[in-house]
Write a protein that holds these residues in place. Structure first.
Motif, PDB file in Angstrom:
ATOM      1  N   MET A   1       0.887  -1.202  -0.081  1.00  0.00           N
ATOM      2  CA  MET A   1      -0.004  -0.038   0.021  1.00  0.00           C
ATOM      3  C   MET A   1       0.732   1.154  -0.014  1.00  0.00           C
ATOM      4  SD  MET A   1      -3.170   0.778   2.626  1.00  0.00           S
ATOM      5  CE  MET A   1      -3.982  -0.519   2.260  1.00  0.00           C
ATOM      6  N   SER A   2       0.716   2.200  -0.947  1.00  0.00           N
ATOM      7  CA  SER A   2       1.484   3.367  -0.946  1.00  0.00           C
ATOM      8  C   SER A   2       1.152   4.381   0.233  1.00  0.00           C
ATOM      9  CB  SER A   2       1.207   3.984  -2.100  1.00  0.00           C
ATOM     10  OG  SER A   2      -0.220   4.563  -2.211  1.00  0.00           O
ATOM     11  N   ALA A   3       1.696   5.474   0.333  1.00  0.00           N
ATOM     12  CA  ALA A   3       1.729   6.421   1.274  1.00  0.00           C
ATOM     13  C   ALA A   3       0.304   7.174   1.583  1.00  0.00           C
ATOM     14  CB  ALA A   3       2.870   7.546   1.333  1.00  0.00           C
ATOM     15  N   ASP A   4      -0.239   7.266   0.438  1.00  0.00           N
ATOM     16  CA  ASP A   4      -1.606   7.738   0.154  1.00  0.00           C
ATOM     17  C   ASP A   4      -2.575   6.731   0.444  1.00  0.00           C
ATOM     18  OD1 ASP A   4      -1.587   6.395  -2.077  1.00  0.00           O
ATOM     19  OD2 ASP A   4      -1.510   8.172  -3.443  1.00  0.00           O
ATOM     20  N   GLY A   5      -2.469   5.560   0.771  1.00  0.00           N
ATOM     21  CA  GLY A   5      -3.552   4.597   1.136  1.00  0.00           C
ATOM     22  C   GLY A   5      -4.028   3.715  -0.170  1.00  0.00           C
ATOM     23  N   VAL A   6      -3.396   4.023  -1.242  1.00  0.00           N
ATOM     24  CA  VAL A   6      -3.720   3.339  -2.541  1.00  0.00           C
ATOM     25  C   VAL A   6      -3.086   1.900  -2.663  1.00  0.00           C
ATOM     26  CG1 VAL A   6      -3.746   3.260  -5.062  1.00  0.00           C
ATOM     27  CG2 VAL A   6      -4.323   5.563  -3.876  1.00  0.00           C
ATOM     28  N   ILE A   7      -3.630   0.777  -2.635  1.00  0.00           N
ATOM     29  CA  ILE A   7      -3.376  -0.464  -2.991  1.00  0.00           C
ATOM     30  C   ILE A   7      -2.737  -0.718  -4.298  1.00  0.00           C
ATOM     31  CG2 ILE A   7      -3.705  -2.884  -2.697  1.00  0.00           C
ATOM     32  CD1 ILE A   7      -6.350  -2.391  -0.858  1.00  0.00           C
ATOM     33  N   GLN A   8      -1.343  -0.815  -4.263  1.00  0.00           N
ATOM     34  CA  GLN A   8      -0.687  -0.767  -5.483  1.00  0.00           C
ATOM     35  C   GLN A   8      -0.643  -2.191  -6.120  1.00  0.00           C
ATOM     36  OE1 GLN A   8       0.371   1.796  -6.995  1.00  0.00           O
ATOM     37  NE2 GLN A   8       0.683   3.227  -5.529  1.00  0.00           N
ATOM     38  N   LEU A   9      -1.352  -2.418  -7.288  1.00  0.00           N
ATOM     39  CA  LEU A   9      -1.441  -3.710  -7.832  1.00  0.00           C
ATOM     40  C   LEU A   9      -0.891  -3.608  -9.242  1.00  0.00           C
ATOM     41  CD1 LEU A   9      -5.010  -5.459  -7.052  1.00  0.00           C
ATOM     42  CD2 LEU A   9      -2.918  -5.415  -5.838  1.00  0.00           C
ATOM     43  N   THR A  10      -0.303  -2.545  -9.402  1.00  0.00           N
ATOM     44  CA  THR A  10       0.442  -2.315 -10.844  1.00  0.00           C
ATOM     45  C   THR A  10       1.691  -3.015 -10.695  1.00  0.00           C
ATOM     46  OG1 THR A  10       0.987  -0.158 -10.100  1.00  0.00           O
ATOM     47  CG2 THR A  10      -0.859  -0.503 -11.711  1.00  0.00           C
ATOM     48  N   GLU A 310     -11.940   3.380 -17.953  1.00  0.00           N
ATOM     49  CA  GLU A 310     -12.928   4.035 -16.989  1.00  0.00           C
ATOM     50  C   GLU A 310     -12.956   2.934 -15.812  1.00  0.00           C
ATOM     51  OE1 GLU A 310     -16.508   3.914 -18.972  1.00  0.00           O
ATOM     52  OE2 GLU A 310     -16.001   5.661 -20.409  1.00  0.00           O
ATOM     53  N   ILE A 311     -12.607   1.601 -15.956  1.00  0.00           N
ATOM     54  CA  ILE A 311     -12.799   0.841 -14.740  1.00  0.00           C
ATOM     55  C   ILE A 311     -11.693   0.883 -13.878  1.00  0.00           C
ATOM     56  CG2 ILE A 311     -12.308  -1.799 -14.008  1.00  0.00           C
ATOM     57  CD1 ILE A 311     -14.528  -2.486 -16.216  1.00  0.00           C
ATOM     58  N   ALA A 312     -10.389   1.328 -14.503  1.00  0.00           N
ATOM     59  CA  ALA A 312      -9.182   1.473 -13.821  1.00  0.00           C
ATOM     60  C   ALA A 312      -9.229   2.892 -13.126  1.00  0.00           C
ATOM     61  CB  ALA A 312      -7.988   1.626 -14.634  1.00  0.00           C
ATOM     62  N   ALA A 313      -9.952   4.047 -13.682  1.00  0.00           N
ATOM     63  CA  ALA A 313      -9.760   5.243 -13.033  1.00  0.00           C
ATOM     64  C   ALA A 313     -11.022   5.030 -11.759  1.00  0.00           C
ATOM     65  CB  ALA A 313     -10.641   6.110 -13.940  1.00  0.00           C
ATOM     66  N   ALA A 314     -12.064   4.199 -12.020  1.00  0.00           N
ATOM     67  CA  ALA A 314     -12.856   4.216 -10.808  1.00  0.00           C
ATOM     68  C   ALA A 314     -12.344   3.242  -9.783  1.00  0.00           C
ATOM     69  CB  ALA A 314     -14.062   3.170 -11.234  1.00  0.00           C
ATOM     70  N   LEU A 315     -11.535   2.262  -9.895  1.00  0.00           N
ATOM     71  CA  LEU A 315     -10.817   1.482  -9.110  1.00  0.00           C
ATOM     72  C   LEU A 315      -9.634   2.521  -8.304  1.00  0.00           C
ATOM     73  CD1 LEU A 315     -10.182  -1.932 -10.523  1.00  0.00           C
ATOM     74  CD2 LEU A 315     -11.148  -1.645  -8.571  1.00  0.00           C
ATOM     75  N   LEU A 316      -9.083   3.438  -8.912  1.00  0.00           N
ATOM     76  CA  LEU A 316      -8.203   4.208  -8.374  1.00  0.00           C
ATOM     77  C   LEU A 316      -8.900   5.149  -7.456  1.00  0.00           C
ATOM     78  CD1 LEU A 316      -5.312   5.062  -7.994  1.00  0.00           C
ATOM     79  CD2 LEU A 316      -5.721   6.674  -9.984  1.00  0.00           C
ATOM     80  N   ALA A 317     -10.299   5.664  -7.900  1.00  0.00           N
ATOM     81  CA  ALA A 317     -10.844   6.393  -6.780  1.00  0.00           C
ATOM     82  C   ALA A 317     -11.392   5.663  -5.634  1.00  0.00           C
ATOM     83  CB  ALA A 317     -12.292   7.154  -7.455  1.00  0.00           C
ATOM     84  N   ASP A 318     -11.422   4.254  -5.623  1.00  0.00           N
ATOM     85  CA  ASP A 318     -11.714   3.344  -4.738  1.00  0.00           C
ATOM     86  C   ASP A 318     -10.602   2.897  -3.905  1.00  0.00           C
ATOM     87  OD1 ASP A 318     -13.635   2.180  -3.111  1.00  0.00           O
ATOM     88  OD2 ASP A 318     -13.666   0.390  -4.349  1.00  0.00           O
ATOM     89  N   ARG A 361     -16.380  -5.621  -7.470  1.00  0.00           N
ATOM     90  CA  ARG A 361     -17.422  -4.701  -7.547  1.00  0.00           C
ATOM     91  C   ARG A 361     -17.245  -3.711  -8.829  1.00  0.00           C
ATOM     92  NH1 ARG A 361     -16.240  -3.340  -2.001  1.00  0.00           N
ATOM     93  NH2 ARG A 361     -15.495  -1.281  -2.523  1.00  0.00           N
ATOM     94  N   ALA A 362     -16.281  -3.568  -9.195  1.00  0.00           N
ATOM     95  CA  ALA A 362     -15.879  -2.496 -10.336  1.00  0.00           C
ATOM     96  C   ALA A 362     -16.222  -3.448 -11.639  1.00  0.00           C
ATOM     97  CB  ALA A 362     -14.542  -1.887 -10.521  1.00  0.00           C
ATOM     98  N   LEU A 363     -16.066  -4.598 -11.968  1.00  0.00           N
ATOM     99  CA  LEU A 363     -16.175  -5.491 -12.950  1.00  0.00           C
ATOM    100  C   LEU A 363     -17.616  -5.490 -13.439  1.00  0.00           C
ATOM    101  CD1 LEU A 363     -13.661  -8.206 -12.392  1.00  0.00           C
ATOM    102  CD2 LEU A 363     -13.264  -5.983 -13.888  1.00  0.00           C
ATOM    103  N   PRO A 364     -17.850  -5.401 -14.625  1.00  0.00           N
ATOM    104  CA  PRO A 364     -19.229  -5.555 -15.050  1.00  0.00           C
ATOM    105  C   PRO A 364     -19.823  -6.898 -15.220  1.00  0.00           C
ATOM    106  CG  PRO A 364     -17.964  -5.670 -17.015  1.00  0.00           C
ATOM    107  CD  PRO A 364     -16.777  -5.299 -16.023  1.00  0.00           C
TER     108      PRO A 364
END
Length: 364
Positions: A1-10, A310-318, A361-364
């Motif tokens: 997890m990065s310092a900003d709380g984002v879980i890095q899966l890249t 769009e899915i990647a952007a929604a996930l980043l926001a999450d 949740r983000a996947l169609p």
């Protein structure tokens, strides 16, 4: 997890196995420092690796090649990326293009652009590099070399069948196309097939790095040259102008790990942890289509009727960061919509579970 709380899966790091890793590395370091004082060990670069480095490197790559190569064909480098840059400069050059898989490890395109090397895409299918497309590319574009991953390809996770490997080797030999084979993920597979390089060694530059199987911070890669003369020709002149040489401490540590067999203990623990994480992914995605394998560090999810960006952007926001298919494609071609994520980087399984729940949740 990065310092900003984002879980890095890249990131595509091997999962942490601190208990066995710490034990094996402490023992190896103690043995290393008992044999060489730090001031002596770290006094100079280990250009192309010491005789022992190359001997242990030959043992390390033997596990994949099926036969132990002449240790003077082995070059110990700082990392796969540094080795690739040397190979692009001196094996490929700018006179003729480099062929790559249509979806491929993105830094290769960046390095090629940096050095003025043209790149031609070769179509892929469900079994990896398409042999008909490769043959046609050889006839029409005359590439001097092909960069490929035959096991757990990035980003698609595909591992070529034996028959496909044989076809690619035969085409390379027919058109005298050099191979730059990046086999960095193969050590985590349960029963990996021999690399294409083992089928056409006279044309192959084979790379086996450690950062995706043992430890991200252990930035080392063993290169197997087609012959002894080529090993010296490509790497030795660059020692004063580039930094492909391995850190003395990392090199000595890896040689000791291989010599004692401790690297195999670490690999076994990583594979066990990776398999457990893969089960979490399959369960957490709740039947969503995916491409992966219990030994693969990353997951590829094709998307039907949905935008990967769009899915990647929604996930980043999450709070979860994933890769998108366009990141692995060249200009002028729009790849099928898909996302890719690594499962080894989260420090704990519980963090991975959180991320997978959000992906589902983000996947169609």
């Amino acid at each position: 997890m990065s310092a900003d709380g984002v879980i890095q899966l890249t990131r595509n790091s091997p999962p942490p196995v601190p208990a066995i890793f710490n034990t094996m590395v402490f023992r190896a370091l103690n043995r290393t420092l008992a044999e060489s004082l730090p001031a002596e060990l770290m006094a100079t670069h280990r250009l192309m690796g010491t005789e022992n480095d190359r001997q242990q490197g030959a043992r390390f790559v033997e596990r994949r090649l099926g036969a132990i190569p002449d240790r003077d064909r082995i070059i110990l480098t700082h990392s796969t990326q540094s080795a690739l840059q040397m190979l692009l400069l001196d094996v490929v050059g700018s006179a003729r293009p480099l062929a790559v898989e249509q979806l491929s490890y993105s830094p290769v395109r960046s390095f090629a652009a940096r050095y003025g090397i043209s790149v031609v895409d070769v179509a892929i299918d469900g079994d990896g590099l398409n042999p008909d497309a490769f043959s046609e590319t050889c006839q029409r574009k005359r590439p001097i070399a092909l960069y490929l991953m035959s096991t757990y390809q990035t980003p698609t996770t595909v591992s070529m069948s034996l028959g496909r490997r044989q076809e690619i080797a035969e085409i390379a030999r027919r058109y005298q196309v050099r191979l730059i084979e990046d086999d960095i993920y193969s050590l985590l597979a349960e029963s990996p097939l021999r690399p294409v390089s083992s089928l056409v060694p006279e044309l192959s530059w084979y790379l086996l790095g450690t950062s995706k199987s043992i430890s991200t911070g252990l930035k080392l890669a063993f290169v197997v040259a087609p012959n002894v003369a080529e090993a010296a020709r490509v790497f030795w002149p660059g020692h004063g102008a580039t930094y492909w040489m391995a850190s003395p401490m990392s090199a000595a540590l890896m040689s000791e790990l291989v010599s004692s067999g401790a690297d195999l203990a670490i690999l076994a623990a990583v594979k066990d942890e990776l398999a457990a994480r893969h089960r979490l992914v399959v369960s957490g995605l709740n039947g969503k289509p995916l491409a992966s394998d219990p030994g693969c560090l990353h997951v590829w999810i094709p998307l039907e009727g949905a935008s990967s960006s769009e899915i990647a952007a929604a996930l980043l926001a999450d709070g979860v960061q994933v890769g998108v298919s366009t990141s692995y494609a060249g200009d002028g071609w729009t790849p099928p919509e898909a996302i890719r994520f690594g499962i080894g980087n989260p420090e704990k399984r519980s963090v991975l579970e959180q991320a997978i729940s959000r992906v589902c949740r983000a996947l169609p």
